[in-house]
Write an enzyme that holds these catalytic residues in place. Structure first.
Site, PDB file in Angstrom:
ATOM      1  N   PRO A 134       3.815  40.396  45.910  1.00  0.00           N
ATOM      2  CA  PRO A 134       3.265  39.013  45.975  1.00  0.00           C
ATOM      3  C   PRO A 134       3.690  38.212  44.844  1.00  0.00           C
ATOM      4  O   PRO A 134       2.918  38.358  43.749  1.00  0.00           O
ATOM      5  CB  PRO A 134       1.647  39.468  46.188  1.00  0.00           C
ATOM      6  N   ASP A 143       4.757  38.952  39.597  1.00  0.00           N
ATOM      7  CA  ASP A 143       4.178  39.877  40.559  1.00  0.00           C
ATOM      8  C   ASP A 143       2.437  40.227  40.373  1.00  0.00           C
ATOM      9  O   ASP A 143       1.940  40.523  39.608  1.00  0.00           O
ATOM     10  CB  ASP A 143       4.712  41.207  40.268  1.00  0.00           C
ATOM     11  N   HIS A 144       1.813  39.593  41.445  1.00  0.00           N
ATOM     12  CA  HIS A 144       0.378  39.419  41.419  1.00  0.00           C
ATOM     13  C   HIS A 144      -0.302  40.762  41.560  1.00  0.00           C
ATOM     14  O   HIS A 144      -1.626  40.824  41.360  1.00  0.00           O
ATOM     15  CB  HIS A 144      -0.169  38.399  42.327  1.00  0.00           C
ATOM     16  N   ARG A 145       0.582  41.804  41.754  1.00  0.00           N
ATOM     17  CA  ARG A 145       0.068  43.139  41.982  1.00  0.00           C
ATOM     18  C   ARG A 145      -0.367  43.753  40.599  1.00  0.00           C
ATOM     19  O   ARG A 145      -1.610  44.484  40.351  1.00  0.00           O
ATOM     20  CB  ARG A 145       0.932  44.133  42.476  1.00  0.00           C
ATOM     21  N   VAL A 170       0.112  41.332  37.577  1.00  0.00           N
ATOM     22  CA  VAL A 170      -0.063  40.248  36.444  1.00  0.00           C
ATOM     23  C   VAL A 170      -1.032  39.454  37.274  1.00  0.00           C
ATOM     24  O   VAL A 170      -0.752  38.824  38.383  1.00  0.00           O
ATOM     25  CB  VAL A 170       1.286  39.626  36.311  1.00  0.00           C
TER      26      VAL A 170
END
Length: 466
Positions: free
Chosen positions: A260, A436-438, A440
């Site tokens: 994401p 990467d929003h998983r 960060v």
């Protein structure tokens, strides 16, 4: 006088020059049949899905045959060149048979003493794999039984059907060809093989997958064969998707639909950074080195990573773990004639500014020459893409697979800017950080981007924060 035998011919196979690559395209041959070659001599250039690579031959001899022409895509492990290592001249493809055979001389199998002794293991180049056997069988004399007939006879007797009973055979095809057939929905049992010993080739699978052509009426003067897909060549140009571009497309699709993405932006006054660039160009310590804004931006990102180490990580889906890297392999996106590639500077975090400048210059020069090795593009942790060289303000870059962040640098332009309470012309650019929003979150991503911006506004912080 040296007599050439089949045992003196070495077949050099297409190596796996990357990690798990299944094929490569032969771009150029540097030798021809009859040429002498020496151990380590480059004989051809091939293009994999990652880069163009020159292949050296691992022994001395005389080129006997080139098995494939330039522009041919060859599976890894397939022989591509035959070399006579006996030192003799190339022999014809087939020796003429003797006029008569004495009646008293029956055809016999070679005795144990006549069998050639096992040869020593040949030297193996790094990344070329190891031969599965160190010996070669001597061709048997006398009539040969086709493989499929022999297998059919044996299986028939084992099943009690007799030697002549038909037995269903598994189609012969290499793993990459089987995968291609599966992807295209082709049943290999229905494919007519054209390869040696009845092996199904990639071309056979594509031919089976192609829609049947409507037969044309026969005329006295048949027209030239038309392409399988008709299109207006004056209005369209079609380019095969292969090599670096094919691999890049697959990687970007996989990244975009797996991680994401979140992108944040910041506009920065880099006037002081541009002044520092000009000063470093005059510094004797940087003589002969490539000094430009990208160098200081790269150093600023490395400092920001040191202050926020969790940004330098990757997501391990299989192990359900976040892997934080204690090193930085800094990727630099480079546009080449073969497509976009991202080689990286190994252990960039440990380099001084002059060392980083030298590594950056070498990386760019190698990429422009098309000589970047597959190893130089593996193991990256964070990437910088400089879209500003094309006059673009910024972009929303897609992460390289296995990385958690990528920084896009926009064009540096003279713009009106409020400086010390007054509107003045200043050198300004826009930075964009995708992550990467998983692994960060917004806070960590914002801290990294803010640190990079702060260093570029006040480059003296390179000294105090580094």
């Amino acid at each position: 006088m040296t007599t050439m035998t089949e045992g003196s011919v070495r077949e050099f196979k297409m190596p796996d020059v990357g990690e798990g690559l299944t094929e490569a395209e032969i771009l150029k041959w540097y030798v021809q049949p009859g040429d002498k070659v020496t151990d380590g001599q480059v004989v051809c250039e091939v293009e994999t899905a990652k880069a163009a690579v020159e292949l050296p031959i691992p022994y001395d001899g005389v080129v006997r045959e080139l098995h494939f022409s330039e522009g041919t895509t060859v599976d890894v492990g397939t022989p591509i060149i035959a070399v006579d290592v006996s030192g003799g001249a190339p022999a014809p493809a087939q020796a003429p048979a003797p006029a008569e055979q004495p009646a008293e001389q029956p055809t016999e199998q070679p005795t144990e003493k006549e069998q050639p002794k096992p040869e020593g293991r040949q030297p193996v180049l790094v990344g070329y794999g190891v031969s599965t056997s160190s010996t070669r069988r001597r061709p048997r004399k006398g009539p040969q039984i086709p493989v499929q007939e022999a297998s059919s006879a044996i299986q028939g007797e084992l099943n009690g059907h007799g030697a002549g009973a038909p037995v269903e055979q598994r189609p012969l095809a290499k793993p990459p060809v089987r995968k291609l057939a599966k992807d295209l929905g082709v049943d290999l049992a229905t494919v007519t093989p054209t390869g040696p010993d009845g092996v199904i080739t990639r071309e056979d699978v594509h031919a089976a997958a192609a829609p049947p052509k409507t037969p044309e009426p026969v005329t006295e003067a048949p027209a030239a064969a038309a392409p399988s897909v008709a299109y207006d060549t004056a209005r369209e140009t079609r380019i095969p998707i292969k090599g670096v571009r094919k691999a890049t497309a697959a990687a970007m699709v996989g990244s975009a639909f797996t991680a994401p993405h979140v992108t944040e932006f910041v506009t920065v006054d880099v006037t002081r950074t541009m002044k520092l660039v000009e000063e470093l160009k005059q510094d004797p310590e940087f003589a002969g080195l490539r000094v430009n804004p990208l160098l200081l931006i790269a150093k600023a990102l490395l400092v920001a990573i040191r202050r926020n180490p969790d940004i330098n990580a990757s997501w391990d889906e299989a192990a359900q773990e976040i892997v934080v890297k204690h090193y930085v392999n800094l990727g630099i996106a480079a546009a080449t004639p073969r497509g976009l590639i991202v080689p990286n500077i190994k252990d960039a975090h440990a380099k001084t500014l002059p060392q980083l400048a030298e590594s950056l210059g070498d990386l760019v020069a190698t990429a422009r020459e098309g000589k970047t090795s597959p190893g130089a593009m593996q193991g990256g942790t964070v990437t910088i893409t400089n879209v500003g060289v094309f006059g673009v303000d910024t972009g929303t870059p897609i992460l390289n697979p296995g990385e958690s962040a990528i920084l896009a640098v926009g064009a540096i332009k003279l713009q009106p800017w409020v400086h010390k309470g007054k509107v003045k012309p200043r050198q300004v650019t826009t930075l964009a950080l995708s992550f990467d929003h998983r692994l960060v979150d917004g806070e960590l991503g914002s801290k990294v981007l803010a640190d990079v911006a702060a260093i570029l506004e006040q480059p003296k912080r390179l000294i105090t924060w580094a």
